[in-house]
Design a protein around this motif. Structure first.
Motif, PDB file in Angstrom:
ATOM      1  N   VAL A 229      10.602  30.825  11.765  1.00  0.00           N
ATOM      2  CA  VAL A 229       9.260  31.162  12.218  1.00  0.00           C
ATOM      3  C   VAL A 229       8.220  30.287  11.515  1.00  0.00           C
ATOM      4  O   VAL A 229       7.280  29.778  12.140  1.00  0.00           O
ATOM      5  CB  VAL A 229       8.956  32.654  11.971  1.00  0.00           C
ATOM      6  N   LEU A 230       8.394  30.104  10.208  1.00  0.00           N
ATOM      7  CA  LEU A 230       7.467  29.241   9.468  1.00  0.00           C
ATOM      8  C   LEU A 230       7.477  27.824  10.017  1.00  0.00           C
ATOM      9  O   LEU A 230       6.419  27.221  10.254  1.00  0.00           O
ATOM     10  CB  LEU A 230       7.847  29.227   7.980  1.00  0.00           C
ATOM     11  N   LEU A 231       8.681  27.283  10.207  1.00  0.00           N
ATOM     12  CA  LEU A 231       8.792  25.909  10.700  1.00  0.00           C
ATOM     13  C   LEU A 231       8.183  25.778  12.084  1.00  0.00           C
ATOM     14  O   LEU A 231       7.405  24.850  12.346  1.00  0.00           O
ATOM     15  CB  LEU A 231      10.262  25.485  10.725  1.00  0.00           C
ATOM     16  N   GLY A 232       8.519  26.695  12.985  1.00  0.00           N
ATOM     17  CA  GLY A 232       7.992  26.621  14.341  1.00  0.00           C
ATOM     18  C   GLY A 232       6.491  26.743  14.398  1.00  0.00           C
ATOM     19  O   GLY A 232       5.817  25.991  15.119  1.00  0.00           O
ATOM     20  N   ALA A 233       5.943  27.687  13.632  1.00  0.00           N
ATOM     21  CA  ALA A 233       4.492  27.897  13.646  1.00  0.00           C
ATOM     22  C   ALA A 233       3.749  26.708  13.050  1.00  0.00           C
ATOM     23  O   ALA A 233       2.710  26.277  13.575  1.00  0.00           O
ATOM     24  CB  ALA A 233       4.145  29.171  12.885  1.00  0.00           C
ATOM     25  N   VAL A 234       4.292  26.154  11.958  1.00  0.00           N
ATOM     26  CA  VAL A 234       3.619  25.024  11.302  1.00  0.00           C
ATOM     27  C   VAL A 234       3.687  23.769  12.165  1.00  0.00           C
ATOM     28  O   VAL A 234       2.683  23.047  12.303  1.00  0.00           O
ATOM     29  CB  VAL A 234       4.244  24.774   9.913  1.00  0.00           C
ATOM     30  N   VAL A 235       4.840  23.499  12.750  1.00  0.00           N
ATOM     31  CA  VAL A 235       4.962  22.325  13.618  1.00  0.00           C
ATOM     32  C   VAL A 235       3.992  22.433  14.792  1.00  0.00           C
ATOM     33  O   VAL A 235       3.281  21.474  15.119  1.00  0.00           O
ATOM     34  CB  VAL A 235       6.412  22.180  14.134  1.00  0.00           C
ATOM     35  N   SER A 236       3.945  23.584  15.424  1.00  0.00           N
ATOM     36  CA  SER A 236       3.075  23.763  16.586  1.00  0.00           C
ATOM     37  C   SER A 236       1.602  23.635  16.216  1.00  0.00           C
ATOM     38  O   SER A 236       0.828  22.965  16.907  1.00  0.00           O
ATOM     39  CB  SER A 236       3.319  25.138  17.220  1.00  0.00           C
ATOM     40  N   THR A 237       1.215  24.294  15.124  1.00  0.00           N
ATOM     41  CA  THR A 237      -0.192  24.282  14.723  1.00  0.00           C
ATOM     42  C   THR A 237      -0.635  22.899  14.277  1.00  0.00           C
ATOM     43  O   THR A 237      -1.701  22.412  14.692  1.00  0.00           O
ATOM     44  CB  THR A 237      -0.425  25.293  13.592  1.00  0.00           C
ATOM     45  N   SER A 238       0.160  22.248  13.428  1.00  0.00           N
ATOM     46  CA  SER A 238      -0.217  20.919  12.955  1.00  0.00           C
ATOM     47  C   SER A 238      -0.213  19.918  14.105  1.00  0.00           C
ATOM     48  O   SER A 238      -1.072  19.018  14.167  1.00  0.00           O
ATOM     49  CB  SER A 238       0.725  20.460  11.842  1.00  0.00           C
ATOM     50  N   SER A 239       0.731  20.071  15.028  1.00  0.00           N
ATOM     51  CA  SER A 239       0.765  19.203  16.196  1.00  0.00           C
ATOM     52  C   SER A 239      -0.488  19.378  17.043  1.00  0.00           C
ATOM     53  O   SER A 239      -1.069  18.400  17.531  1.00  0.00           O
ATOM     54  CB  SER A 239       2.020  19.505  17.028  1.00  0.00           C
ATOM     55  N   TYR A 240      -0.910  20.614  17.196  1.00  0.00           N
ATOM     56  CA  TYR A 240      -2.115  20.866  18.001  1.00  0.00           C
ATOM     57  C   TYR A 240      -3.363  20.303  17.332  1.00  0.00           C
ATOM     58  O   TYR A 240      -4.243  19.756  18.013  1.00  0.00           O
ATOM     59  CB  TYR A 240      -2.281  22.362  18.238  1.00  0.00           C
ATOM     60  N   LEU A 241      -3.435  20.422  16.017  1.00  0.00           N
ATOM     61  CA  LEU A 241      -4.579  19.842  15.308  1.00  0.00           C
ATOM     62  C   LEU A 241      -4.622  18.327  15.509  1.00  0.00           C
ATOM     63  O   LEU A 241      -5.692  17.738  15.689  1.00  0.00           O
ATOM     64  CB  LEU A 241      -4.498  20.182  13.817  1.00  0.00           C
ATOM     65  N   GLY A 242      -3.445  17.702  15.474  1.00  0.00           N
ATOM     66  CA  GLY A 242      -3.388  16.272  15.741  1.00  0.00           C
ATOM     67  C   GLY A 242      -3.782  15.946  17.170  1.00  0.00           C
ATOM     68  O   GLY A 242      -4.496  14.968  17.421  1.00  0.00           O
ATOM     69  N   TYR A 243      -3.329  16.760  18.111  1.00  0.00           N
ATOM     70  CA  TYR A 243      -3.679  16.555  19.510  1.00  0.00           C
ATOM     71  C   TYR A 243      -5.181  16.691  19.730  1.00  0.00           C
ATOM     72  O   TYR A 243      -5.799  15.888  20.438  1.00  0.00           O
ATOM     73  CB  TYR A 243      -2.932  17.570  20.384  1.00  0.00           C
ATOM     74  N   ARG A 244      -5.775  17.685  19.105  1.00  0.00           N
ATOM     75  CA  ARG A 244      -7.223  17.877  19.251  1.00  0.00           C
ATOM     76  C   ARG A 244      -8.000  16.685  18.685  1.00  0.00           C
ATOM     77  O   ARG A 244      -9.037  16.301  19.217  1.00  0.00           O
ATOM     78  CB  ARG A 244      -7.644  19.148  18.518  1.00  0.00           C
ATOM     79  N   GLY A 245      -7.475  16.091  17.605  1.00  0.00           N
ATOM     80  CA  GLY A 245      -8.158  14.940  17.033  1.00  0.00           C
ATOM     81  C   GLY A 245      -7.996  13.685  17.873  1.00  0.00           C
ATOM     82  O   GLY A 245      -8.883  12.827  17.906  1.00  0.00           O
ATOM     83  N   TRP A 246      -6.858  13.602  18.602  1.00  0.00           N
ATOM     84  CA  TRP A 246      -6.597  12.410  19.416  1.00  0.00           C
ATOM     85  C   TRP A 246      -7.107  12.545  20.843  1.00  0.00           C
ATOM     86  O   TRP A 246      -7.508  11.555  21.466  1.00  0.00           O
ATOM     87  CB  TRP A 246      -5.092  12.155  19.469  1.00  0.00           C
ATOM     88  N   ASN A 247      -7.103  13.753  21.377  1.00  0.00           N
ATOM     89  CA  ASN A 247      -7.326  14.033  22.792  1.00  0.00           C
ATOM     90  C   ASN A 247      -8.443  13.179  23.401  1.00  0.00           C
ATOM     91  O   ASN A 247      -9.602  13.327  23.046  1.00  0.00           O
ATOM     92  CB  ASN A 247      -7.663  15.519  22.971  1.00  0.00           C
ATOM     93  N   PRO A 248      -8.103  12.280  24.317  1.00  0.00           N
ATOM     94  CA  PRO A 248      -9.100  11.383  24.896  1.00  0.00           C
ATOM     95  C   PRO A 248     -10.091  12.072  25.817  1.00  0.00           C
ATOM     96  O   PRO A 248     -11.063  11.463  26.236  1.00  0.00           O
ATOM     97  CB  PRO A 248      -8.240  10.379  25.680  1.00  0.00           C
TER      98      PRO A 248
END
Length: 210
Positions: free
Chosen positions: A182-201
């Motif tokens: 659960v920790l791994l899944g939640a952290v991967v998803s959240t950190s990935s989304y933060l990266g996506y929000r920063g990149w999102n064109p």
């Protein structure tokens, strides 16, 4: 930065699992108690085995990919859909790497309810469930109304917890395995989304992509 910080609890738990004998004994005691309940209730065993089958990581990821495809084709959220699929795949890859790195054997139980090859830590089912819960909720978030923004996260959380319990009551994972998943899944998803929000064109546009 925050994504890396989020991995700290997972890494600490990994270290404890590899070094703390008392934690392992507690893990085994919980599994023994849970599997005794399963063995005493055939109907429960049947339900748990069925849930284990339908929540296999491959099926969960395939369902997530189909939802992402629908979001892209029906609502035009192409980059958001692509982000979701990539996140599911990255999470799956990381859990395989973690399993091989830790090399924890599965619990010792009297009898076998399901065939579960491979290593135990972290739980692939729990990781996939948590990743899907967070990722797919974020995927459809712009499309949800006020009531759905309460219902969807609650349902996603309950399904994840049910999957975690399923792994323990079937005796194929220790409690720390599912917590780590659960920790791994939640952290991967959240950190990935933060990266996506920063990149999102599409940031700054009026479309619901962001």
């Amino acid at each position: 930065m925050w994504g890396l910080v989020g991995f700290v609890p997972f890494l600490v738990l990994t270290w404890l699992v590899r070094t703390n004998g008392a934690l392992h004994d507690l893990d085994q005691a919980v599994v023994d108690a849970a599997t005794a309940v399963t063995a005493a209730h055939p109907a429960l065993e049947t339900a748990l085995v069925a849930w284990s089958a339908i929540t296999q990581p491959g099926l969960v990821n395939a369902a997530g990919a189909l939802l992402a495809l629908w979001v892209w084709r029906r609502h035009g959220l192409a980059s958001r859909a692509a982000w979701a699929v990539v996140t599911l795949l990255v999470s799956w890859g990381l859990v395989q790497l973690a399993k091989e790195s830790v090399g924890r054997v599965r619990p010792l139980v009297d009898g076998t309810f399901v065939d579960a090859p491979g290593y135990s830590f972290p739980s692939g089912h729990a990781t996939a469930a948590a990743t899907a819960a967070v990722t797919l909720t974020l995927l459809v978030w712009p499309l949800l109304g006020p009531r759905a923004r309460v219902v969807v996260p609650v349902v996603a959380t309950l399904l994840t917890l049910l999957t975690c319990a399923d792994r323990i009551f079937l005796g194929v994972h220790y409690p720390t395995d599912v917590v780590a998943g659960v920790l791994l899944g939640a952290v991967v998803s959240t950190s990935s989304y933060l990266g996506y929000r920063g990149w999102n064109p599409t940031r700054g546009r009026t479309a619901p992509e962001a």
